[in-house]
Design a protein around this motif. Structure first.
Motif, mmCIF file in Angstrom:
data_model
loop_
_atom_site.group_PDB
_atom_site.id
_atom_site.type_symbol
_atom_site.label_atom_id
_atom_site.label_comp_id
_atom_site.label_asym_id
_atom_site.label_seq_id
_atom_site.Cartn_x
_atom_site.Cartn_y
_atom_site.Cartn_z
ATOM 1 N N VAL A 63 -36.803 -5.937 -17.211
ATOM 2 C CA VAL A 63 -37.507 -4.798 -17.816
ATOM 3 C C VAL A 63 -36.771 -4.339 -19.075
ATOM 4 C CG1 VAL A 63 -38.147 -2.372 -17.448
ATOM 5 C CG2 VAL A 63 -38.533 -4.066 -15.649
ATOM 6 N N ASP A 75 -36.243 7.977 -17.384
ATOM 7 C CA ASP A 75 -35.634 7.674 -16.089
ATOM 8 C C ASP A 75 -34.341 8.428 -15.817
ATOM 9 O OD1 ASP A 75 -37.212 5.353 -14.780
ATOM 10 O OD2 ASP A 75 -37.019 4.715 -16.853
ATOM 11 N N TRP A 93 -35.234 -1.668 -21.572
ATOM 12 C CA TRP A 93 -34.654 -0.324 -21.510
ATOM 13 C C TRP A 93 -34.198 0.104 -22.898
ATOM 14 C CZ3 TRP A 93 -33.363 2.934 -17.156
ATOM 15 C CH2 TRP A 93 -33.869 2.452 -15.934
ATOM 16 N N SER A 128 -36.294 3.068 -18.876
ATOM 17 C CA SER A 128 -37.114 1.866 -18.978
ATOM 18 C C SER A 128 -38.267 2.178 -19.924
ATOM 19 C CB SER A 128 -37.643 1.469 -17.601
ATOM 20 O OG SER A 128 -38.432 2.501 -17.045
ATOM 21 N N ASN A 135 -32.205 -0.074 -11.355
ATOM 22 C CA ASN A 135 -32.309 1.321 -11.788
ATOM 23 C C ASN A 135 -30.952 2.022 -11.694
ATOM 24 O OD1 ASN A 135 -35.291 1.972 -12.270
ATOM 25 N ND2 ASN A 135 -35.347 0.933 -10.280
ATOM 26 N N GLU A 176 -32.937 -5.395 -18.876
ATOM 27 C CA GLU A 176 -32.180 -5.229 -17.634
ATOM 28 C C GLU A 176 -32.123 -6.598 -16.954
ATOM 29 O OE1 GLU A 176 -30.610 -4.646 -14.009
ATOM 30 O OE2 GLU A 176 -32.740 -5.218 -14.082
#
Length: 441
Positions: free
Chosen positions: A274, A333, A276, A296, A388, A269
């Protein structure tokens, strides 16, 4: 006269098409950060409802979202599955399919296994693997590849690719290999050297993707499960249903995250850095279970498979149960919907498709075989904010299924090209599509 095997198959699939259950959820209820999860509906015979592979008629193409346009970067490929864009703009296409026996290993699944094999063939997954990577080059910038040739051959069901410095890594079905790469090269003739073995054996899920760490010292490899819910024995699931971390120098491999039934797409990301992934969940407990997802990936986390799904929702089919593992299962998520077969993943970093598609994730959804009605068979975009998902998916590319229920194409890998267009590998249409802003070339 003895009936022809194709007639028997057609009759069996007709019968199976009437079996199983239909979706009962309101539209959108199984999508998002808190999906509605109905009670499991286990049937004696799996729900079978597939869009038979047909291919695109001459001049036909998918439909792009408002403000976007689509054209073929290249046609006439051989089951193109995955894409990788090199720094100079060349596009690598893994033309690949499931390995031949004996790679799959020996097992006896009886009539169910035979039926599923025929169903997958009807879906377009029965063609032999080309076992190669093809290079596409759009020399004049018109959105169509003028140069096309075999970049690497003699591979073993190749899928993921990653360039680190002057070394190109390729994930075969059974190992990560590497070759030296020089910018602008149109063919690699060096013999690939193995970096690390990857779990193979039965190979219920054969696709192996890779993503390099920011510093290039590690590769993260996706490995799908060897079964639906552990029915081939958990001894055949070691380092499977997982993301592995591989040291590129030593080949040392460790488990990074587990309990992911079949992860495929991997991406960093861009705002948070992060990791994913998109993952395909389990089958045969209903048209609305279990949603495939975008999530994630936390180091050391366990995501439930096969003992539970979406956190602590226990799968009663798995024996013996593992309440200790269920108790620590991490919920994903963002649900993408049941059986959409989410495979491709690319964040919008570098995309030039307008502000609507500037901060989020593009996902190639290969499409369902066991859900009524069909799901997937499209490319969607999930908006992000603050690292997110922040809103409902937006369809970017549709029209892969015709009015008669046939699959004209099925999207798999997605990538952003050097000029900011979205590339989509279509393994039934044998095309790489290029999606751009309507005003751009």
């Amino acid at each position: 006269m003895r009936p022809h095997s194709s007639s028997i198959l057609a009759a069996m699939l007709f019968v199976l098409a009437g079996c199983g259950d239909k979706s009962t959820l309101p539209a959108g209820a199984g999508i998002g950060p808190n999906p509605q999860l109905p009670q499991p509906h286990k049937t004696l015979i799996p729900t079978v409802h597939i869009a038979p592979a047909k291919g695109w008629p001459a001049g036909a193409k998918p439909q792009a979202a408002a403000g976007l346009a689509v054209n073929a970067l290249a046609t006439g490929l051989d089951h193109p599955r995955w894409l990788y864009v090199l720094p100079n703009g060349d596009v690598l296409v893994a033309e690949s399919n499931k390995p031949k026996p004996p790679e799959e290993g020996k097992r006896n699944e009886g009539i169910r296994g035979w039926i599923m094999g025929k169903v997958m063939a009807k879906a377009g997954a029965g063609v032999p693997s080309a076992d190669r990577i093809t290079l596409l080059r759009d020399s004049d910038g018109d959105g169509v590849a003028e140069t096309r040739g075999v970049f690497m051959k003699g591979l073993h069901s190749p899928f993921g690719m990653a360039l680190v410095g002057d070394t190109l890594y390729v994930a075969n079905a059974d190992a990560i290999v590497r070759v030296p790469y020089k910018e602008g090269a149109t063919e690699i003739t060096d013999t690939p050297q193995q970096v690390a073995a990857l779990p193979s054996g039965i190979n219920h899920h054969w696709t192996k993707n890779i993503l390099a760490s920011r510093d290039g010292s590690k590769l993260y490899a996706t490995v799908g499960s060897n079964s639906n819910v552990g029915e081939n024995g958990m001894e055949n699931e070691v380092n499977r249903a997982a993301i592995l971390e591989v040291d590129v120098n030593s080949g040392a491999t460790r488990l990074f995250a587990s309990g992911l039934r079949n992860p495929n797409g991997l991406a960093w990301e861009p705002q948070t850095g992060v990791l994913w992934t998109v993952a395909n969940e389990r089958d045969e407990i209903g048209s609305d279970l279990v949603p495939d997802y975008l999530s994630s990936v936390k180091e050391g986390a366990f995501y439930g498979w096969p003992y539970s799904y979406y956190g602590q929702h226990v799968d009663e089919r798995v024996k013996p149960p593992r309440p200790d593992l269920v108790a620590k299962a991490t919920a994903p998520d963002y649900a993408l919907g049941a059986h959409v077969a989410a495979l491709g993943l690319s964040f919008a970093s570098g995309a030039q498709l307008g502000p609507r598609f500037a901060n989020g994730a593009f996902i190639g959804q290969h499409g369902s075989w066991n859900r009524k009605p069909l799901s997937g068979y499209n490319v969607v975009y999930v908006p992000f904010a603050n690292g997110n998902p922040s809103d409902k998916p937006v369809e970017v590319l549709t029209g892969f299924v015709d009015a008669g229920g046939n699959a004209l194409g099925r999207p798999v890998g997605v990538a952003i090209d050097k000029r900011g267009a979205l590339l989509v590998a279509d393994d039934v249409g044998n095309v790489v599509w290029r999606v751009r802003a309507a005003a751009a070339q």
